[in-house]
Design a protein around this motif. Structure first.
Motif, PDB file in Angstrom:
ATOM      1  N   ASN A 191      -8.548   7.401  -3.132  1.00 30.31           N
ATOM      2  CA  ASN A 191      -8.879   7.208  -4.987  1.00 30.31           C
ATOM      3  C   ASN A 191      -9.098   6.353  -5.549  1.00 30.31           C
ATOM      4  O   ASN A 191      -9.796   6.756  -7.029  1.00 30.31           O
ATOM      5  CB  ASN A 191      -7.373   7.673  -4.955  1.00 30.31           C
ATOM      6  CG  ASN A 191      -6.900   8.748  -4.344  1.00 30.31           C
ATOM      7  OD1 ASN A 191      -7.414   9.770  -4.963  1.00 30.31           O
ATOM      8  ND2 ASN A 191      -5.317   8.654  -4.040  1.00 30.31           N
ATOM      9  N   LYS A 192      -9.633   5.278  -5.271  1.00 28.57           N
ATOM     10  CA  LYS A 192     -10.375   4.428  -6.238  1.00 28.57           C
ATOM     11  C   LYS A 192     -11.687   4.746  -6.239  1.00 28.57           C
ATOM     12  O   LYS A 192     -12.270   4.419  -7.196  1.00 28.57           O
ATOM     13  CB  LYS A 192      -9.379   2.876  -5.590  1.00 28.57           C
ATOM     14  CG  LYS A 192     -10.261   1.106  -6.204  1.00 28.57           C
ATOM     15  CD  LYS A 192      -9.301  -0.022  -5.510  1.00 28.57           C
ATOM     16  CE  LYS A 192      -9.997  -0.860  -6.349  1.00 28.57           C
ATOM     17  NZ  LYS A 192     -11.012  -0.970  -5.541  1.00 28.57           N
ATOM     18  N   HIS A 223      -5.275   5.466  -0.589  1.00 23.25           N
ATOM     19  CA  HIS A 223      -5.532   3.951  -2.104  1.00 23.25           C
ATOM     20  C   HIS A 223      -7.351   4.103  -2.020  1.00 23.25           C
ATOM     21  O   HIS A 223      -7.685   4.044  -3.359  1.00 23.25           O
ATOM     22  CB  HIS A 223      -4.910   2.783  -1.359  1.00 23.25           C
ATOM     23  CG  HIS A 223      -4.971   2.761  -2.864  1.00 23.25           C
ATOM     24  ND1 HIS A 223      -5.557   0.518  -2.630  1.00 23.25           N
ATOM     25  CD2 HIS A 223      -4.300   1.673  -4.644  1.00 23.25           C
ATOM     26  CE1 HIS A 223      -5.221   0.113  -3.781  1.00 23.25           C
ATOM     27  NE2 HIS A 223      -4.883   1.278  -4.623  1.00 23.25           N
ATOM     28  N   ALA A 224      -7.771   3.875  -0.999  1.00 18.68           N
ATOM     29  CA  ALA A 224      -8.953   3.596  -0.850  1.00 18.68           C
ATOM     30  C   ALA A 224     -10.279   4.405  -1.189  1.00 18.68           C
ATOM     31  O   ALA A 224     -11.471   4.374  -2.356  1.00 18.68           O
ATOM     32  CB  ALA A 224      -9.693   2.654   0.248  1.00 18.68           C
ATOM     33  N   GLN A 237       1.453   9.464  -4.133  1.00 18.74           N
ATOM     34  CA  GLN A 237       1.476  11.343  -2.675  1.00 18.74           C
ATOM     35  C   GLN A 237       2.414  11.442  -1.649  1.00 18.74           C
ATOM     36  O   GLN A 237       2.304  12.401  -1.536  1.00 18.74           O
ATOM     37  CB  GLN A 237       0.076  10.821  -2.691  1.00 18.74           C
ATOM     38  CG  GLN A 237      -1.085  10.261  -3.286  1.00 18.74           C
ATOM     39  CD  GLN A 237      -0.907   9.503  -4.078  1.00 18.74           C
ATOM     40  OE1 GLN A 237      -0.082   8.610  -4.560  1.00 18.74           O
ATOM     41  NE2 GLN A 237      -2.552   9.051  -5.030  1.00 18.74           N
ATOM     42  N   ALA A 277      -1.785   5.169   4.401  1.00 25.56           N
ATOM     43  CA  ALA A 277      -1.916   5.016   2.814  1.00 25.56           C
ATOM     44  C   ALA A 277      -2.812   4.372   2.265  1.00 25.56           C
ATOM     45  O   ALA A 277      -3.007   4.132   1.238  1.00 25.56           O
ATOM     46  CB  ALA A 277      -0.478   4.162   2.669  1.00 25.56           C
ATOM     47  N   PRO A 278      -3.032   3.564   3.216  1.00 29.70           N
ATOM     48  CA  PRO A 278      -4.507   1.978   2.594  1.00 29.70           C
ATOM     49  C   PRO A 278      -6.165   2.928   2.364  1.00 29.70           C
ATOM     50  O   PRO A 278      -6.593   3.164   1.650  1.00 29.70           O
ATOM     51  CB  PRO A 278      -4.932   1.793   4.367  1.00 29.70           C
ATOM     52  CG  PRO A 278      -3.769   1.720   4.759  1.00 29.70           C
ATOM     53  CD  PRO A 278      -2.929   2.897   4.759  1.00 29.70           C
ATOM     54  N   MET A 336       0.644  -1.285   0.282  1.00 27.31           N
ATOM     55  CA  MET A 336      -0.218  -0.102   0.161  1.00 27.31           C
ATOM     56  C   MET A 336       1.163   1.702  -0.596  1.00 27.31           C
ATOM     57  O   MET A 336       0.999   2.577  -0.684  1.00 27.31           O
ATOM     58  CB  MET A 336      -0.757   0.122   1.158  1.00 27.31           C
ATOM     59  CG  MET A 336      -2.278   0.049   1.228  1.00 27.31           C
ATOM     60  SD  MET A 336      -2.906  -0.323  -0.324  1.00 27.31           S
ATOM     61  CE  MET A 336      -4.205  -0.958   0.667  1.00 27.31           C
ATOM     62  N   GLU A 343       1.887   1.912  -3.669  1.00 25.99           N
ATOM     63  CA  GLU A 343       1.084   1.854  -4.288  1.00 25.99           C
ATOM     64  C   GLU A 343       0.552   4.157  -4.730  1.00 25.99           C
ATOM     65  O   GLU A 343       0.434   4.317  -5.054  1.00 25.99           O
ATOM     66  CB  GLU A 343      -0.679   1.698  -3.739  1.00 25.99           C
ATOM     67  CG  GLU A 343      -0.369   0.223  -4.685  1.00 25.99           C
ATOM     68  CD  GLU A 343      -0.847  -0.173  -5.729  1.00 25.99           C
ATOM     69  OE1 GLU A 343      -1.808   1.078  -6.126  1.00 25.99           O
ATOM     70  OE2 GLU A 343      -1.337  -1.112  -6.080  1.00 25.99           O
ATOM     71  N   THR A 344       1.148   4.453  -2.707  1.00 26.38           N
ATOM     72  CA  THR A 344       0.487   5.562  -2.802  1.00 26.38           C
ATOM     73  C   THR A 344       2.201   6.503  -3.076  1.00 26.38           C
ATOM     74  O   THR A 344       2.442   7.842  -2.109  1.00 26.38           O
ATOM     75  CB  THR A 344      -0.322   5.821  -1.667  1.00 26.38           C
ATOM     76  OG1 THR A 344       0.411   5.207  -0.495  1.00 26.38           O
ATOM     77  CG2 THR A 344      -1.659   5.431  -1.485  1.00 26.38           C
TER      78      THR A 344
END
Ligand code: SF4
Length: 346
Positions: free
Chosen positions: A56-57, A53-54, A32, A49-50, A25, A28-29
């Motif tokens: 933005n999805k 990520h969540a 940012q 971060a989680p 995670m 993934e970020t």
């Protein structure tokens, strides 16, 4: 009804989304994080971060756009916001976005303004308790009282007001265009509400006579001119930049005064070695990475209302659609006139 920010909200989010801390995670970020690594430690970002990520999805799946005020915390500002800016910029951008849902990263009057300007869109505020001491200081009845006291004088209201107050006003202004709006009034006497400090700071830059409501921003009123003089003694090279919601003696003590966007532009352009940003704390953090050569010194004050908006609550609001901002169309139409007159002056 689950309260935003409550333990129940968090546990429900954990059931639906993968909010486990993980290296994947973080990766993934990474983009940012590169914008906030000077102000958020890695260990802290691992936890956020989680959520980034969540959000933005999910915002893509929900056809949502996130508008964030310059006072949002850096994880929101750089992590999930699609558009950032001051009140005026956000109000204008709200009318231009293609998405059908607006998530307002800011306080309630900002979400109301977005709804007023974009009635066909769904506008959601992640925590409707995010208020503002200025917006709460005045009612439409108070505006009527000012009109009675100063017959014929136009009423210019700061955007930091409720829809009801905007509807009772002739035109709105923000801290970036207040002087231009006052100068555009076809009257030598102008009523300005609700910020008494902004009004007094504007009065120094216009020949118009301004009578004003005595509201104040609870964040900016805390800054004292004495405090700035003390800083000058110890940091004589520091450039002091103050928001015009500060008391006049604080603004007088500063080297530059402007709206949040005006302050950011000043720092970007001039890149002073040392800066005192006399405003909400998040501003300095949000631009720290962009101008690494600038050293942001204290003091700053946090706005408790802006701080109510968090990543967790943004994810919850996207997931549940709560809380939707509703403004009666009859009221919205009148308020829209006041906001639109301001935009048309640009
Ligand atoms: S910083 Fe001041 S004007 Fe802005 S939302 Fe907070 S209380 Fe209101």
């Amino acid at each position: 009804m689950i309260i935003p920010g409550s333990p129940e909200m968090k546990s429900q989010l954990e059931v639906v989304f993968d909010l486990e801390i993980s290296a994947a995670m973080f990766k993934e970020t990474a983009q940012q994080y590169s914008c906030v690594d000077r102000v958020i430690p890695e260990a802290e970002w691992m936890k956020r971060a989680p959520y980034v990520h969540a959000i933005n999805k999910l915002k893509k799946e929900k056809d949502a756009v996130i508008l964030a005020h310059n006072y949002m915390t850096p994880d929101i500002y750089h992590g999930v916001a699609d558009i950032v800016g001051d009140s005026l910029q956000l109000a204008i951008e709200a009318t231009r976005v293609k998405e059908s849902v607006i998530i307002q990263g800011g306080v309630h009057f900002m979400a109301e303004t977005s709804k007023i300007l974009s009635p066909e869109k769904t506008v959601i505020i992640p925590d409707s308790r995010a208020g503002c001491s200025l917006a709460e200081s005045i009612t439409a009845k108070d505006i009527a009282g000012m009109r009675e006291k100063y017959p014929g004088a136009p009423v210019v209201s700061y955007v930091n007001t409720t829809a009801e107050v905007k509807a009772a006003s002739d035109i709105c202004c923000t801290s970036s265009n207040a002087v231009d709006v006052i100068n555009a009034m076809d009257s030598e006497l102008v009523i300005m509400t609700p910020d008494g400090h902004l009004a007094q700071n504007v009065a120094k830059q216009t020949s118009k006579k301004i009578v004003y409501w005595e509201g104040a921003c609870e964040v900016h009123i805390e800054f004292k001119a004495d405090e700035l003089r003390e800083y000058r003694k110890y940091e004589p090279d520091a450039v002091i930049i103050a928001h015009p919601e500060c008391p006049t003696d604080v603004v007088d003590e500063s080297d530059f005064s402007g709206s949040t966007s005006g302050m950011i532009d000043f720092v970007r352009k001039n890149k002073p070695e040392k800066v005192l940003l006399i405003t909400e704390c998040s501003m300095g953090s949000n631009i720290a990475d962009e101008v690494p050569e600038v050293n942001f010194l204290g003091p700053c004050n946090l706005c408790p209302h802006m701080q109510r908006i968090t990543l967790e609550k943004i994810l919850w609001s996207l997931h549940t659609g709560n809380e939707e901002v509703v403004v009666r169309e009859e009221l919205a139409a009148k308020a829209r006139l006041a906001v639109q007159r301001m935009i048309d002056l640009k």
